[in-house]
Scaffold this motif. Sequence first.
Motif, PDB file in Angstrom:
ATOM      1  N   ARG A 518     -14.527  -6.549 -19.775  1.00 30.86           N
ATOM      2  CA  ARG A 518     -15.101  -7.859 -20.106  1.00 30.86           C
ATOM      3  C   ARG A 518     -16.584  -7.722 -20.458  1.00 30.86           C
ATOM      4  NH1 ARG A 518     -18.048 -11.756 -18.162  1.00 30.86           N
ATOM      5  NH2 ARG A 518     -18.522 -10.603 -16.266  1.00 30.86           N
ATOM      6  N   ARG A 519     -17.327  -6.912 -19.683  1.00 33.37           N
ATOM      7  CA  ARG A 519     -18.757  -6.752 -19.938  1.00 33.37           C
ATOM      8  C   ARG A 519     -18.990  -6.047 -21.276  1.00 33.37           C
ATOM      9  NH1 ARG A 519     -21.645  -5.121 -14.128  1.00 33.37           N
ATOM     10  NH2 ARG A 519     -20.846  -6.920 -12.950  1.00 33.37           N
ATOM     11  N   LEU A 520     -18.185  -5.037 -21.565  1.00 32.64           N
ATOM     12  CA  LEU A 520     -18.351  -4.328 -22.837  1.00 32.64           C
ATOM     13  C   LEU A 520     -18.083  -5.257 -24.021  1.00 32.64           C
ATOM     14  CD1 LEU A 520     -16.622  -0.909 -22.050  1.00 32.64           C
ATOM     15  CD2 LEU A 520     -19.030  -1.260 -22.632  1.00 32.64           C
ATOM     16  N   ASP A 528     -17.291  -4.735 -34.055  1.00 36.60           N
ATOM     17  CA  ASP A 528     -17.196  -3.514 -33.262  1.00 36.60           C
ATOM     18  C   ASP A 528     -15.862  -3.473 -32.516  1.00 36.60           C
ATOM     19  OD1 ASP A 528     -19.783  -2.867 -34.083  1.00 36.60           O
ATOM     20  OD2 ASP A 528     -20.690  -3.947 -32.397  1.00 36.60           O
ATOM     21  N   THR A 529     -15.519  -2.316 -32.005  1.00 36.16           N
ATOM     22  CA  THR A 529     -14.264  -2.138 -31.274  1.00 36.16           C
ATOM     23  C   THR A 529     -14.532  -1.483 -29.928  1.00 36.16           C
ATOM     24  OG1 THR A 529     -12.973  -1.898 -33.301  1.00 36.16           O
ATOM     25  CG2 THR A 529     -11.988  -1.016 -31.284  1.00 36.16           C
ATOM     26  N   VAL A 530     -13.969  -2.060 -28.885  1.00 38.67           N
ATOM     27  CA  VAL A 530     -13.975  -1.443 -27.557  1.00 38.67           C
ATOM     28  C   VAL A 530     -12.532  -1.068 -27.247  1.00 38.67           C
ATOM     29  CG1 VAL A 530     -14.526  -1.702 -25.121  1.00 38.67           C
ATOM     30  CG2 VAL A 530     -15.869  -2.914 -26.838  1.00 38.67           C
ATOM     31  N   ALA A 531     -12.290   0.184 -26.920  1.00 37.80           N
ATOM     32  CA  ALA A 531     -10.938   0.656 -26.622  1.00 37.80           C
ATOM     33  C   ALA A 531     -10.931   1.389 -25.295  1.00 37.80           C
ATOM     34  CB  ALA A 531     -10.432   1.565 -27.733  1.00 37.80           C
ATOM     35  N   GLU A 537     -11.979   5.962 -18.867  1.00 31.15           N
ATOM     36  CA  GLU A 537     -12.638   6.331 -20.110  1.00 31.15           C
ATOM     37  C   GLU A 537     -12.488   5.229 -21.151  1.00 31.15           C
ATOM     38  OE1 GLU A 537     -12.823  11.151 -20.506  1.00 31.15           O
ATOM     39  OE2 GLU A 537     -11.133  10.119 -21.434  1.00 31.15           O
ATOM     40  N   PHE A 538     -13.601   4.883 -21.798  1.00 31.69           N
ATOM     41  CA  PHE A 538     -13.641   3.859 -22.827  1.00 31.69           C
ATOM     42  C   PHE A 538     -14.332   4.421 -24.065  1.00 31.69           C
ATOM     43  CE2 PHE A 538     -13.430   1.709 -18.796  1.00 31.69           C
ATOM     44  CZ  PHE A 538     -12.614   0.606 -19.005  1.00 31.69           C
ATOM     45  N   ILE A 558     -25.502  -0.927 -22.796  1.00 32.12           N
ATOM     46  CA  ILE A 558     -24.238  -0.720 -22.078  1.00 32.12           C
ATOM     47  C   ILE A 558     -24.494  -0.093 -20.717  1.00 32.12           C
ATOM     48  CG2 ILE A 558     -22.101   0.637 -22.071  1.00 32.12           C
ATOM     49  CD1 ILE A 558     -21.957   0.200 -25.105  1.00 32.12           C
ATOM     50  N   ALA A 559     -25.334   0.939 -20.686  1.00 30.01           N
ATOM     51  CA  ALA A 559     -25.620   1.620 -19.416  1.00 30.01           C
ATOM     52  C   ALA A 559     -26.206   0.648 -18.401  1.00 30.01           C
ATOM     53  CB  ALA A 559     -26.564   2.791 -19.663  1.00 30.01           C
ATOM     54  N   THR A 560     -27.129  -0.184 -18.856  1.00 30.41           N
ATOM     55  CA  THR A 560     -27.756  -1.145 -17.948  1.00 30.41           C
ATOM     56  C   THR A 560     -26.737  -2.155 -17.415  1.00 30.41           C
ATOM     57  OG1 THR A 560     -29.871  -0.947 -19.101  1.00 30.41           O
ATOM     58  CG2 THR A 560     -29.532  -2.924 -17.764  1.00 30.41           C
TER      59      THR A 560
END
Length: 612
Positions: A518-520, A528-531, A537-538, A558-560
């Motif tokens: 959800r955050r990504l 963009d694509t999040v998989a 692993e994403f 993303i890291a934050t």
Amino acid sequence: MSPVTGRTFGVLSPFVGGDYYGAIIAGVNAAAVAAGDRIVAIQTLDPGSYSADRSGLPDFRRPVSWRHLNGLIVLPGALHASYAKGARRAGLPVVSVGQKLDECPAVLADNRSGIRDAVGHLLGHGHERIAYAGHLAHFDLRERLEGYREALLAHGIEPDPELVFDSGDNHESGGEMVADVLLRRGVPVSAVVCGTDRNAVGVIGRLASAGYRVPGDVAVVGFDDIVDATYMRPSLSTVRQPVEDVGTTAHRLVAQPDDSDISYVATTFVRRSSCGCPGIGLPVSEELTRSLFGEVRYLQETLNVQHELGIDLLGAHERDPRALAWLQRTTLTAGCLGLWNHAAVPARDTELSVVGEYPGRPGWAGERMRVSEFPPAGLFEHADGPAGEIVFVVPVRSGLRDWGVLAAIGKVQQSTPAGREIMNHSGALLATALDRGAMVAALREQEQKLRDAALHDALTGLPNRVLLADRLEQAGLRSQRRPDHRFAVLLLDLNGFKAVNDSLGHAAGDVLLIEVARRLTALLRESDTVARLGGDEFVVLLDGLREPGAERVVRDAIATRLCEPYLIDGEQIEVGVSIGVALSGDGSTDPDRLLREADAAMYRAKPVSRPR
């Protein structure tokens, strides 16, 4: 024409057309129009039913149109007596036709006297072994049986129970069944009195095929005086039941309720050839010939309408049948369709929505109303009563689903057999078309679900490896066509995920992965694509990078965000993330190569990554 008084009467019938039901309805309408009233004919059988006899008494309990009505006329076999009681409790006068319903005035043909005359006529021809055949489930057919017995007793003949046959229906098939029984017994009679003309037609046809002559070997008499009776060979002697007078009497009783219990309509024996009398020939005149030709043309047009209606409603096209555009194929001039808003309860005043109207100008579509208010009051204004038009209402129901109710304006069809009229045909085909539409929609939905399952991760709903590979390939192809098109691949791995699984359980781990997804998703653009590759692993595909270094800004965001605390099962937990980045460019657009580069970069980042 008398002015419309505003009174509306409902006629409840198994079918709303045919040479029996239709003729009575037409008689009621003629009397109503003369008095300034109007009627609505309501079908109680499911559309597509083959016959009223074989279908049995309909389980019809809905208060259709009650708020419009000033009274009800119930035709034979239309419904249970409990419905009439409920209508009377609601303040609606009820008159029954061809049957006795508790506490309701009834209109009956004088069945006994007509049959007594027919039996007396056969006795005058010297017949003594006379059989009776009729569908004894119906009150009026039992009354005709009593007339048969009375006539025999009046002439000193004891009725023989062995010569009484229940035909099982009022059609040719019932007469054929009785004839088969007689043939197996060696035809131990010289005459047969049938409860209906169609039974008589069946008896004559079956005996003739077995080599018996009518009336030479067996005389046959019917009841009803249908059109066929005059023109068949031999012409059928019968008892004429003036169904138009039945309808007129029924309207009088419901429009002016009094204390009458039963009103009888006289019947008349009609002598023709099948009883043994000399043939009187066919009536011939130019007027009659033109009338018969008109009937033939009418039936041809009816067949053509039914053919086109079937093609329009069941053909392979995408038009929504609920819009009722198909009514233009028929002789119906206006109509509307109401579908149940919720699961319909037959005994209740269920709410429905008007979803379709024809010709499309009244503006009823979108209205919500109770079935007691259906059809909309404005529909009645479109019916030309003096021209024979009335409002019809039929159920739209199949073996799979009860959809709702169809109302339409048209003329009563008296030439077709009962159940073959346009309204019954339309209700049946419409229900089938709606069934098919629902099935197609369900299949498409299932197909989409299967497609989604094949391309998306079951836990997070994110694209899986298959869909990611396609998105990466498309990004690579765009970069090949346009050298300035750049994209980046980010490979993410959660640090500390195993500890969450071990300490809080796999369910908590699943909740964590869903929250990470959800955050990504919230961080990225629609392009963009999040998989999810599997486990923790994403992959993030940043397609169409316009500014140099944009991938690093996204990586840091993303890291934050992923390292912020999570609240799971009331516990606050933290995880870290390792991110590897690979950027297209310098001729490197191969998706597999970029994934390998991002994977290597992620593992180089792991030793310095730790939970915050």
